[in-house]
Motif scaffolding. Structure first.
Motif, short mmCIF file in Angstrom:
data_model
loop_
_atom_site.label_atom_id
_atom_site.label_comp_id
_atom_site.label_asym_id
_atom_site.label_seq_id
_atom_site.Cartn_x
_atom_site.Cartn_y
_atom_site.Cartn_z
N UNK A 73 -0.17 8.77 1.03
CA UNK A 73 -0.74 8.01 2.15
C UNK A 73 -0.68 6.51 1.89
N UNK A 74 -1.04 6.15 0.67
CA UNK A 74 -1.07 4.74 0.31
C UNK A 74 0.32 4.13 0.41
N UNK A 75 1.30 4.88 -0.11
CA UNK A 75 2.67 4.37 -0.12
C UNK A 75 3.18 4.18 1.31
N UNK A 76 2.81 5.11 2.18
CA UNK A 76 3.26 4.99 3.57
C UNK A 76 2.76 3.70 4.19
N UNK A 77 1.48 3.39 3.96
CA UNK A 77 0.96 2.15 4.54
C UNK A 77 1.62 0.93 3.91
N UNK A 78 1.87 1.02 2.61
CA UNK A 78 2.54 -0.09 1.95
C UNK A 78 3.91 -0.33 2.57
N UNK A 79 4.63 0.77 2.82
CA UNK A 79 5.98 0.64 3.38
C UNK A 79 5.93 0.15 4.82
N UNK A 80 4.99 0.71 5.59
CA UNK A 80 5.00 0.37 7.01
C UNK A 80 4.65 -1.10 7.22
N UNK A 81 3.88 -1.67 6.28
CA UNK A 81 3.57 -3.10 6.48
C UNK A 81 4.72 -3.98 6.00
N UNK A 82 5.68 -3.39 5.31
CA UNK A 82 6.85 -4.17 4.88
C UNK A 82 7.71 -4.58 6.07
N UNK A 83 7.77 -3.71 7.05
CA UNK A 83 8.76 -3.94 8.12
C UNK A 83 8.46 -5.22 8.89
N UNK A 84 7.21 -5.68 8.84
CA UNK A 84 6.90 -6.91 9.56
C UNK A 84 7.64 -8.11 8.97
N UNK A 85 7.95 -8.01 7.68
CA UNK A 85 8.74 -9.08 7.06
C UNK A 85 10.06 -9.25 7.81
#
Lengths: 414, 405, 161, 238
Positions: free
Chosen positions: A126-138
């Motif tokens: 779960x944690x990794x998913x949120x970490x990844x999904x917030x990357x896309x804003x870059x």
């Protein structure tokens, strides 16, 4: 089948670590293919749904019922000219779509589509998913900067602000699930929802975490930039926002990634709140009603339930897109910071209280059962109501203006 | 899903800053999804706040006033449709009634009622298009399709009547080009009867939607003084609380024979402008219903039957479609001048004609309602947020061909 | 508290009402006309392609009076050249209409003294070149039967010699 | 700018009149039309010249169509030896308050027309806006008219109190008029438009530049002496 491949790899005598990587890679390929197909179908579905709710027919020229429309569009986009205008930062302009696209698809490797169709069964999935999904804003911010276009720039900045704001309620509401289930592992979360055996009533959205679900849903729509939170690409203001200058394949990447992230978020929501791949009647129907235990058939059933549930939410998102007007940036921020975040903090608090009372009963995870229906609502939401009231008393002036405008509305003459 | 924690942006609230930043000049238009045509707005943005806005118009200038100098009045008439193509019956009425006044042509009652019905239907189509695009500007897509669906039905009525869906060219000096087709009034009645249900549907989607309310309430407040000083007329002025409707105050056509209300707002914000226009559609329906009942001679089929039966009363003046048949090719209105203002869907539509006794007009001046209404955009926008620009611009309902003429 | 309640509750209710209204349309038949397959139902007065009616026998009905050319708002769009033969019967040498510049206003059809120039309900006028849009007399003229049929359809009297 | 000035010099009056007279004759060139109509048309075309020569006799003989027109035909005569039109309500009001308006009667729609001196324009405007008897708070439009020998500006005023309108006319001497932007802010764009199309300079206008035409356009298109044969206009040669 999984076992077969797994055994084959083992027999080759490779080291375990390598097998792990190969296995994950294979799964990822399979899942991202599934994801691609799902996205292609979603684009068509979006157009069809938007057409049907406006009494039109939608795409119906390419293939039967327009099924191949998205394929044709994709081919068209592939062959389009890749336009670069002077003044663009070439590196960032090219990197942006890739940076936007990659994380959304990597998420798929972490989502349990079925029991075994799962790239990586991480304990902190779960944690990794949120970490990844917030990357896309870059990617979006870079696209806004690299485009050398003012609309893109505004779109990129809006997107950054939006992502920062909505990440918090999103994670906080998912934290409620993690608290309730006692784990960050997605598979365990699904299993713990099925543990109650009351089917739809033991899923988290109804039995334990309705508030979490509402918060998660609204912030996930914002997270994937869908209407009514589609400010970064608000076409009436910013033409097309951060992807104004993009053409051809680069645009296609943005386009695909947007739908892919919507799909990923919907799957995640189903996993967190809707029992994942289990049927709404508890367990699996083939197993429960027909006593079939063939693993492959069972997996098909799992995948089917998951996909059906996911598409219900996707369809709802499409309906919302067709109906609601767009928010303004300040309202968007306000909604998150002044409403969702306090609410999710209260929510977390109440779930923590619930958890404490639960641990007293000797169970590690909070399960839905006849007992659950009474206890959580009384304990947790009673506390919640009190805290909410206190917050209102303390921060009441936040809502004052709203109240005034409400009164104004009631005094209208027309 | 309720949006709670938003507030009315006030001027200066966001302007607090110590950091040294630069303003950004964004050139909105001439091609932009929500400028409704080719309008260019040179906008100075401080982040999302609009600091200054300068409309640049003229991209659609087709020299309508110059064209009148080289065409006879009748030759000029089809080009009037293009002055404001969303409600061109009003343009025609302004033009035709001015010439009628100069030449003292008599207009039969039946013609006046036909003109009234068509004008009110046209007001509905215009408001429908405004409704659709306004909501599209705010980000909701389906209302636009619903509005266009209804508009299509009325355009079909116009096609039956005039042969064209938008460029009607139907009114003539002292009459109309042809009587209504048989059964046309029944079709109008049918459309008018099922229309309120559709309006209710729109209201269910939009009127109390919390996001819509947040986007429109308190946004772009135009006081009555500001509106009058800037020459804003029509629904936008009425939303500011001034009950000024030329159909009531200076009745023309046969508006004094029908009963209707003039909806008025009290705040003058975007929401009031929305409500006023929405109510106006209902009032227009009221007018059309009464006009259908009251029209002298009733349906053409009936009238034709009476005429075929040799009924002399069916040939009296009020039932004709021409007050006096004039030779259109060489028609020369007498020397004179006249000025008409009519209440178009957007406000006062003015037409000022000077004739010198030749078939051509010496001077024709068009006063587009949007021209003045657009000029209020800059003072309205100062200090608001960028997305409010679209809400305000959509709510004052500007159509660029009328601005540029 | 109660006001806030109202706001949130009514907000949720209204959004739900809107969504339900929109979702209702899922079950209504589409209003789209699929144009090339389904032709639009055009009215009798439709302003379409211009044409010249002829007498029942197929002879020219036009008397070359130039009325249509004079009322045309587009200047020299209609061009007519004619002469009179020995019996003083007008003969049309040339009659061209540049449909590429026509605005389909219908002025010409209104002033024609012999009801000769009329508008058909033909609206598919695309051509590959602008020259192809300049129609001459033979392209414009309908045959005698077609003209009679047109007159019957539009309630005009059949042309009798 | 000097080029512009040259172009805008009014043409010789003789030349203008000559060009005017050619226009109707161009209409007559066309061969005869439907017999009935042609007769009628002939009459109405002739009526212009005939009316000038012997108005009284001919008026009786005219068809009903021309009867309506006939009284108006006499109007030009009046201009030469003007029997002053009756002063209207607002004209009298202006006169009573120390202004010197010229009464012009009423237009076809019954709106009172008043000609005022350009030097008084701003004072008259302020008076009409603020006076409780007139209260013309809405400027509907500003229209320029080129009368060949002079440029005139027409102000159409409307009162939201009495629902009455008034037409003010002012002659722009030396192509200049005081701006009324300070009285009615809406005049801003209207005066810019009038400047754009007629070349009338409004003194005191905050931002007097072209509005409808491109900023580098030469000449003022709605003037009667404006040459349409300007090569820049012929952009789509057929």
């Amino acid at each position: 089948m999984h076992d077969l491949i797994y055994r084959l790899l083992m027999n080759l005598g490779l080291p375990v670590e390598l097998i792990f990587f190969i296995w994950a890679g294979l799964m990822f390929v399979v899942i991202s293919l599934v994801g691609q197909v799902a996205v292609v179908f979603m684009v068509l579905m979006e157009r069809k749904v938007l057409a049907w709710i406006t009494q039109r027919k939608g795409p119906n020229r390419v293939g039967p019922w327009g099924l191949l429309q998205t394929v044709a569009d994709g081919v068209k986009l592939l062959f389009k000219e890749d336009i670069m205008i002077p003044g663009q930062d070439k590196f960032l302009f090219t990197a942006a779509p890739i940076l936007f696209f990659a994380p959304t698809f990597v998420i798929y490797a972490l989502l349990p589509f079925t029991d075994k169709l799962l790239g990586l069964n991480l304990p902190i999935g779960l944690l990794l998913i949120f970490a990844l999904s917030s990357l896309s804003v870059v990617g979006i911010v870079l696209a806004g900067w690299g485009s050398n276009n003012k609309y893109s720039l505004i779109g990129g900045m809006r997107s950054a602000a939006q992502a920062i704001s909505y990440e918090i309620p999103l994670v906080l509401s998912a934290l409620g699930v993690a608290l309730a289930a006692g784990t960050l592992n997605l598979k365990t979360i699904i299993e713990s929802q099925n543990a109650g055996q009351y089917g739809i009533f033991s899923w988290y959205w109804l039995s334990i975490l309705p508030l979490s679900f509402v918060i998660f849903w609204s912030s996930s729509i914002a997270e994937v930039n869908r209407s009514p939170f589609d400010l970064p690409e608000a076409e009436s203001e910013l033409v097309s926002g951060y992807n104004t200058e993009y053409t051809g394949m680069k645009f296609a990447l943005f386009f695909l990634a947007e739908y892919a992230s919507l799909f990923g978020m919907s799957v995640l929501m189903v996993i967190l709140f809707f029992g994942g791949y289990y049927s709404p009647f508890g367990g699996l129907l083939l197993q429960k009603w027909f006593h079939i235990n063939d693993p492959i058939l069972l997996e098909f059933e799992m995948a089917t339930w998951l996909i059906i549930k996911t598409y219900i939410f996707i369809a709802l998102a499409m309906l919302i897109r067709g109906t609601l007007p767009r928010l303004k940036p300040d309202q968007l921020m306000g909604f998150s910071w002044k409403f969702l975040i306090p609410l999710s903090l209260v929510n977390i608090l109440s779930i923590a209280i619930l958890k404490l009372t639960w641990i007293g009963t000797g169970l590690k995870t909070i399960q839905a059962g006849p007992f659950t229906f009474v206890v959580p609502y009384i304990v947790a939401y009673g506390v919640l109501a009190i805290v909410l009231f206190l917050i209102l008393v303390i921060f009441g002036n936040i809502f004052k203006r709203k109240v005034i405008s409400r009164i104004q509305l009631q005094q209208r003459t027309v | 899903m309720a949006t709670t924690a938003t507030n009315i942006p006030q001027q200066g609230v966001f302007l607090e800053k110590d950091i040294d930043t630069n303003d950004m000049v964004v050139n909105i238009g001439p091609q932009h999804p929500s400028t409704h045509g080719v309008l260019r707005l040179i906008t100075t943005l401080d982040g999302e706040i609009v600091k200054n806005i300068e409309p640049v118009i003229g991209y659609l200038h087709r020299s309508k006033e110059k064209m009148a100098e080289s065409r006879s009045l009748y030759q000029y008439q089809p080009t009037i449709d293009r002055v404001e193509y969303l409600s061109s019956f009003f343009d025609h009425y302004a033009f035709v009634s001015t010439v009628e006044a100069i030449a003292e042509l008599e207009v039969p009652k039946r013609v006046q009622y036909i003109r009234m019905i068509t004008m009110e239907l046209n007001r509905i189509t215009s408001h429908l298009l405004w409704f659709g695009t306004f909501l599209l500007d705010l980000g909701a897509s389906s209302p636009m399709f619903y509005a266009f669906r209804e508009r299509e039905k009325i355009l079909k009525l116009f096609e039956d009547l005039t042969g064209a869906r938008m460029m009607y060219n139907y009114y003539r000096f002292g009459g109309v080009i042809a009587d209504m087709p048989e059964g046309w009034l029944d079709k109008v009645r049918k459309v008018v009867d099922e229309f309120p249900d559709r309006l209710d549907e729109y209201e269910a989607i939009v009127t109390k939607n919390p996001i819509f309310l947040d986007r429109t309430i308190g946004i772009g407040i135009m006081s009555a003084e500001m509106a009058l000083a800037n020459g804003v007329t029509g629904p936008s002025l009425r939303a500011s609380g001034i009950k000024l409707d030329l159909r009531k105050t200076n009745p023309y056509c046969s508006y004094d024979e029908v009963d209707f209300d003039v909806p008025v707002g009290n705040t003058g914000d975007c929401y009031d402008r929305y409500r006023v226009r929405f109510q106006e559609m209902r009032e227009s329906l009221k007018i059309i219903r009464q006009a259908i009942d009251k029209i002298p001679g009733g349906d053409t089929a009936e009238l034709n039957k009476r005429r075929a039966a040799g009924d002399e009363t069916a040939n009296e003046m009020d039932l004709q479609i021409y007050g006096k048949k004039i030779n259109l090719i060489t028609y020369k209105p007498p020397k004179g001048e006249g000025s008409t203002i009519v209440e178009s869907p957007r406000g006062f539509l003015g037409c000022y004609i000077i004739t010198d006794g030749s078939p051509k007009a010496y001077r024709i001046k068009w006063r587009g309602a949007s021209f003045s209404n657009l000029s209020v955009l800059a003072p309205l926008m100062k200090g608001l947020l960028f997305p409010d620009l679209m809400a305000i611009f959509g709510s004052i309902d500007v159509i660029l061909p009328e601005v540029d003429r | 508290m109660s006001v806030l309640d109202n706001k949130v509750v009514s907000g949720v209710v209204e959004v739900g009402r809107g969504l339900a209204t929109v979702a209702k349309h899922l079950f209504r038949p589409p209003v789209t006309l699929e144009y090339p397959e389904v032709m639009p139902d055009l009215s009798d007065r439709f302003h379409g392609r211009l044409s010249l009616l002829t007498k029942s026998g197929g002879e020219d009905l036009c008397i070359g009076c130039q009325a249509c050319a004079r009322v045309c708002p587009c200047g020299d769009l209609i061009q007519i050249e004619m002469h009179r033969d020995e019996q003083k019967v007008p003969v049309i040498d040339r009659f061209t209409i540049d449909l590429g510049r026509c605005i389909f206003c219908g002025n010409c059809t209104e002033v024609c003294p012999v009801d000769c120039i009329k508008m058909q309900d033909d609206f598919e006028l695309a051509e590959y070149s602008r020259e192809a849009l300049v129609l001459d007399k033979y392209a414009l003229s309908l045959s005698g039967e077609e003209s009679d049929e047109y007159r019957v359809r539009h309630g005009l009297e059949k042309h009798v010699e | 700018m000097s080029n512009e000035k040259e172009k805008n010099n009014p043409q010789e009056p003789n030349e203008v009149e000559a060009s005017l007279e050619t226009t109707p004759s161009a209409e007559e060139k066309a061969p005869e039309e439907k017999p009935k109509k042609a007769v009628k048309a002939k009459k109405s075309e002739d009526s212009d010249e005939v009316a000038k020569a012997a108005p009284k006799k001919e008026v009786a003989a005219q068809t009903t169509e021309d009867k309506a027109a006939a009284p108006k035909e006499v109007a030009p005569k009046k201009e030469e030896t003007p029997p002053p039109p009756e002063p209207g309500k607002y004209g009298e009001l202006l006169q009573a308050n120390g202004f010197s308006p010229t009464h012009l009667g009423k237009d076809a729609k019954g709106t009172e027309m008043v000609d005022i001196k350009s030097t008084e324009l701003r004072e008259v405007s302020e008076f009409l806006r603020d006076n409780s008897a007139s209260k013309f708070d809405l400027l509907v439009y500003v229209a320029g008219v080129d009368w060949k020998d002079r440029l005139e500006v027409v102000y159409y005023l409307y009162s939201t109190q009495s629902f009455e309108s008034l037409i003010l006319k002012a002659t722009a001497a030396d192509e200049k008029l005081p701006s009324v932007t300070s009285v009615w802010p809406t005049a801003d764009w209207h005066e810019r438009e009038t400047y754009d199309l007629f070349g009338i300079t409004f003194e005191g206008h905050p931002n007097l530049k072209r509005i409808l035409m491109p900023s580098d356009w030469l000449g003022f298109p709605l003037r009667k002496d404006y040459k349409v044969e300007d090569p820049r206009l012929v952009w789509n040669e057929r």
